[in-house]
Motif scaffolding. Structure first.
Motif, mmCIF file in Angstrom:
data_model
loop_
_atom_site.group_PDB
_atom_site.id
_atom_site.type_symbol
_atom_site.label_atom_id
_atom_site.label_comp_id
_atom_site.label_asym_id
_atom_site.label_seq_id
_atom_site.Cartn_x
_atom_site.Cartn_y
_atom_site.Cartn_z
ATOM 1 N N UNK A 358 -15.194 -69.086 -11.724
ATOM 2 C CA UNK A 358 -13.789 -69.446 -11.913
ATOM 3 C C UNK A 358 -13.296 -69.035 -13.292
ATOM 4 N N UNK A 359 -14.112 -69.273 -14.324
ATOM 5 C CA UNK A 359 -13.723 -68.885 -15.684
ATOM 6 C C UNK A 359 -13.533 -67.376 -15.793
ATOM 7 N N UNK A 360 -14.457 -66.597 -15.244
ATOM 8 C CA UNK A 360 -14.337 -65.142 -15.315
ATOM 9 C C UNK A 360 -13.117 -64.647 -14.538
ATOM 10 N N UNK A 361 -12.880 -65.249 -13.403
ATOM 11 C CA UNK A 361 -11.759 -64.818 -12.585
ATOM 12 C C UNK A 361 -10.422 -65.103 -13.269
ATOM 13 N N UNK A 362 -10.306 -66.244 -13.918
ATOM 14 C CA UNK A 362 -9.052 -66.618 -14.571
ATOM 15 C C UNK A 362 -8.821 -65.877 -15.889
ATOM 16 N N UNK A 363 -9.881 -65.492 -16.555
ATOM 17 C CA UNK A 363 -9.757 -64.909 -17.897
ATOM 18 C C UNK A 363 -10.053 -63.415 -17.923
ATOM 19 N N UNK A 364 -9.954 -62.753 -16.804
ATOM 20 C CA UNK A 364 -10.294 -61.327 -16.762
ATOM 21 C C UNK A 364 -9.429 -60.509 -17.711
ATOM 22 N N UNK A 365 -8.123 -60.674 -17.625
ATOM 23 C CA UNK A 365 -7.227 -59.865 -18.456
ATOM 24 C C UNK A 365 -7.413 -60.156 -19.938
ATOM 25 N N UNK A 366 -7.661 -61.411 -20.282
ATOM 26 C CA UNK A 366 -7.870 -61.758 -21.691
ATOM 27 C C UNK A 366 -9.173 -61.176 -22.223
ATOM 28 N N UNK A 367 -10.214 -61.204 -21.397
ATOM 29 C CA UNK A 367 -11.506 -60.694 -21.846
ATOM 30 C C UNK A 367 -11.504 -59.174 -21.971
ATOM 31 N N UNK A 368 -10.719 -58.482 -21.158
ATOM 32 C CA UNK A 368 -10.672 -57.024 -21.190
ATOM 33 C C UNK A 368 -9.542 -56.490 -22.053
ATOM 34 N N UNK A 369 -8.837 -57.362 -22.768
ATOM 35 C CA UNK A 369 -7.685 -56.910 -23.559
ATOM 36 C C UNK A 369 -8.092 -55.936 -24.655
ATOM 37 N N UNK A 370 -9.276 -56.103 -25.216
ATOM 38 C CA UNK A 370 -9.682 -55.220 -26.308
ATOM 39 C C UNK A 370 -9.917 -53.801 -25.807
ATOM 40 N N UNK A 371 -10.274 -53.631 -24.523
ATOM 41 C CA UNK A 371 -10.552 -52.292 -24.009
ATOM 42 C C UNK A 371 -9.263 -51.479 -23.865
ATOM 43 N N UNK A 372 -8.160 -52.141 -23.552
ATOM 44 C CA UNK A 372 -6.890 -51.418 -23.460
ATOM 45 C C UNK A 372 -6.498 -50.846 -24.820
ATOM 46 N N UNK A 373 -6.660 -51.628 -25.884
ATOM 47 C CA UNK A 373 -6.371 -51.138 -27.225
ATOM 48 C C UNK A 373 -7.356 -50.040 -27.626
ATOM 49 N N UNK A 374 -8.617 -50.179 -27.214
ATOM 50 C CA UNK A 374 -9.612 -49.148 -27.513
ATOM 51 C C UNK A 374 -9.253 -47.826 -26.850
ATOM 52 N N UNK A 375 -8.747 -47.868 -25.615
ATOM 53 C CA UNK A 375 -8.329 -46.634 -24.942
ATOM 54 C C UNK A 375 -7.201 -45.953 -25.709
ATOM 55 N N UNK A 376 -6.240 -46.728 -26.179
ATOM 56 C CA UNK A 376 -5.124 -46.132 -26.936
ATOM 57 C C UNK A 376 -5.621 -45.521 -28.249
ATOM 58 N N UNK A 377 -6.543 -46.201 -28.911
ATOM 59 C CA UNK A 377 -7.068 -45.660 -30.173
ATOM 60 C C UNK A 377 -7.851 -44.368 -29.943
ATOM 61 N N UNK A 378 -8.615 -44.305 -28.865
ATOM 62 C CA UNK A 378 -9.365 -43.078 -28.570
ATOM 63 C C UNK A 378 -8.418 -41.927 -28.228
ATOM 64 N N UNK A 379 -7.335 -42.227 -27.536
ATOM 65 C CA UNK A 379 -6.360 -41.183 -27.230
ATOM 66 C C UNK A 379 -5.711 -40.643 -28.506
ATOM 67 N N UNK A 380 -5.354 -41.520 -29.414
ATOM 68 C CA UNK A 380 -4.758 -41.066 -30.681
ATOM 69 C C UNK A 380 -5.754 -40.242 -31.494
ATOM 70 N N UNK A 381 -7.012 -40.667 -31.501
ATOM 71 C CA UNK A 381 -8.031 -39.913 -32.236
ATOM 72 C C UNK A 381 -8.224 -38.540 -31.613
ATOM 73 N N UNK A 382 -8.220 -38.481 -30.291
ATOM 74 C CA UNK A 382 -8.390 -37.191 -29.622
ATOM 75 C C UNK A 382 -7.232 -36.254 -29.933
ATOM 76 N N UNK A 383 -6.027 -36.772 -30.016
ATOM 77 C CA UNK A 383 -4.887 -35.932 -30.358
ATOM 78 C C UNK A 383 -4.977 -35.425 -31.798
ATOM 79 N N UNK A 384 -5.437 -36.288 -32.708
ATOM 80 C CA UNK A 384 -5.557 -35.861 -34.102
ATOM 81 C C UNK A 384 -6.562 -34.718 -34.257
ATOM 82 N N UNK A 385 -7.661 -34.756 -33.509
ATOM 83 C CA UNK A 385 -8.699 -33.727 -33.613
ATOM 84 C C UNK A 385 -8.534 -32.626 -32.570
ATOM 85 N N UNK A 386 -7.515 -32.759 -31.726
ATOM 86 C CA UNK A 386 -7.243 -31.761 -30.685
ATOM 87 C C UNK A 386 -8.449 -31.574 -29.771
ATOM 88 N N UNK A 387 -8.958 -32.692 -29.281
ATOM 89 C CA UNK A 387 -10.052 -32.696 -28.315
ATOM 90 C C UNK A 387 -9.629 -33.577 -27.158
#
Length: 515
Positions: A358-387
């Motif tokens: 029940x805890x995992x089911x209710x808190x899925x979005x909160x627990x995975x919130x850091x991965x969404x920000x990580x994806x955006x940071x990796x995209x910005x880094x890839x654009x800076x290095x043109x990869x």
């Protein structure tokens, strides 16, 4: 007249005695010498660079006087270089003033975690000095006002990720807030309730000090999250990975223990089988084989359940909630898969599996919130290095592979061939990016453990005491740290990037120095 003069002189001699001769010139010259001049003369005599007679004539003193000064200097040198004959030799002398005693009282309370009565006892037994409990309390309380003024002058806009939590002392909540980078404690407040309104008021006060983080990390307390949503609606409040994994760990341990108990039960029945077989034939008792069959079936189910839940927990910790992993969408699907698998096994142990599921089911979005920000940071880094973003993610995953893993070096070779001259620069930027990822509020839990060493001495915590404690924790310098750059620095210095005076000096005291 001559006779009168003679009689007067004789009578004076009979009462006063013979008149002393006036002192010689060298004697008066020696008395006029300053200590520095006497020391210099002694050094010249010991050096032997000039005859003693010449020194005596030059300075209008006797040779006996010069030899006396040289002898005094020899004794001083001997004492200075003589080996220590006792283990309790005096190292240095300390002027015990009232100001120094006040510093000692504060240091005993804050550094040594001493109680008020402990301070009274130490001063009585070690220093033979008596202070009342009220005096010690007044000394500590006098430092609250300057500490509060210093706490309120900090600009909290430097905080990028804030960690929020609440602990309890004698059933009363204490709100705690820590900066994830500098470990600066920006909130330490005793409260009567932990509802949304109370949290909202405290967060509004922090906003007035410039608190505007990119994100916060907190556990799953309803009051905390409701107050955060009202005051900081644009700031994501990420779920604390530590609390989620801390909940799953006991479940895995419980199922493993139950599996071992099933193994022991089956083993005991098998040991009874050889002797029980003969008794069963004589007495026509057929219960043991059936019990053994049920025990083996229960053992197989318990082992399978423990292994499967342990595997799901491993996937969750090292694949789904780890820094190095797939994209957010894939992690979300894997997370749902783990929750679904726990649901199918829930009937086997509902009282343990259901709360975790029940805890995992209710808190899925909160627990995975850091991965969404990580994806955006990796995209910005890839654009800076043109990869490509996939290449940047591959660099991140390779950095988290163990050095003994043979797959790491083959993947490193492929990345070197792909990136060529950009390899080292991309690796450095990816490493900095991963170091900035905050998934858990472990630092605030660490602070809570240190606060416990102060709280256990007191049943009630006043606001003044916590204000002083917050000041002390923010301005004391680290004696050791896993990060060498933090050694010798305080959380306040790490937050602002500027050095500050010692915490005693900030309170208006002058520290003792042996120099």
């Amino acid at each position: 007249m001559d006779a009168q003069a003679t009689f007067s002189y004789s009578s004076t001699q009979s009462h006063v005695g013979p008149v002393a001769e006036p002192p010689s010139l060298p004697h008066w010259a020696a008395q006029r010498l300053l200590p520095q001049e006497r020391r210099n003369l002694a050094i010249q005599v010991l050096a032997g660079a000039q005859p003693v007679s010449d020194l005596a004539r030059e300075h209008e003193v006797s040779r006996k006087f010069l030899y006396q000064q040289a002898h005094t200097a020899e004794e001083a040198l001997y004492e200075a270089f003589a080996p220590s004959s006792r283990s309790d030799d005096v190292l240095f002398y300390l002027p015990v003033t009232k100001a120094w005693l006040r510093q000692l009282v504060l240091a005993l309370v804050l550094i040594c975690h001493s109680s008020v009565r402990g301070v009274v006892e130490l001063l009585r037994d070690v220093f033979d000095y008596r202070l009342s409990v009220g005096t010690v309390h007044n000394i500590v309380h006098s430092a609250v006002t300057p500490a509060q003024r210093i706490n309120q002058q900090y600009d909290l806009s430097h905080i990028r990720v804030g960690l929020l939590d609440e602990i309890y002392q004698a059933s009363d909540p204490v709100f705690v807030g820590v900066d994830a980078k500098s470990t600066f404690c920006f909130l330490l407040s005793p409260e009567g309730h932990c509802d949304a309104d109370t949290w909202g008021i405290r967060l509004l006060e922090l906003v007035d000090q410039g608190f505007a983080p990119e994100a916060t990390v907190a556990d799953f307390g309803a009051g905390l999250r409701a107050g955060h949503k009202e005051v900081l609606p644009e700031v994501p409040c990420r779920g604390d990975i530590f609390h989620a994994l801390y909940t799953i760990g006991p479940l895995v341990g419980y199922l493993e223990k139950r599996a071992y108990e099933a193994i022991d039960a089956r083993t005991k029945l098998e040991r009874k089988q050889p002797t029980a077989g003969r008794r069963c034939r004589r007495r026509k008792i057929q219960g043991l084989p059936q019990k053994l069959w049920y025990a083996r079936s229960a053992e197989a189910k318990a082992i399978a359940l423990a292994d499967e839940v342990a595997l799901l927990a491993h996937w969750l910790q090292y694949d789904i909630l780890s820094v190095a992993g797939p994209k957010y969408a894939i992690r979300r699907d894997l997370f749902d898969f783990v929750v679904a698998e726990l649901r199918t096994r829930e009937s086997a142990c509902p009282h343990q599996i259901k709360p975790v599921r029940t805890m995992l089911e209710n808190q899925r979005d909160n627990l995975l919130a850091f991965t969404a920000q990580l994806d955006r940071d990796l995209e910005n880094l890839a654009q800076d290095w043109q990869i490509s973003t996939a290449t940047a993610r591959e660099v991140l995953e390779v950095q988290y592979l163990p050095t003994r893993n043979p797959k790491r070096w083959s993947r490193v070779a492929t990345l070197r061939e792909t990136l060529r001259g950009r390899y080292h620069g991309v690796c450095a930027d990816v490493r900095k990016l991963s170091d900035r990822v905050v998934r858990a509020s472990s630092l605030v839990e660490n602070l809570n453990s240190r606060l416990r060493t102060y709280f256990f001495l007191r049943r009630q915590l006043g606001e003044d005491y916590l204000t002083l404690l917050q000041f002390f924790l923010n301005h004391r310098r680290y004696l050791r740290s896993e990060d060498p750059s933090r050694v010798g620095k305080s959380p306040a210095g790490l937050l602002t990037g500027q050095r500050h005076a010692h915490w005693l000096e900030l309170l208006g005291y002058t520290r003792f120095s042996r120099n």
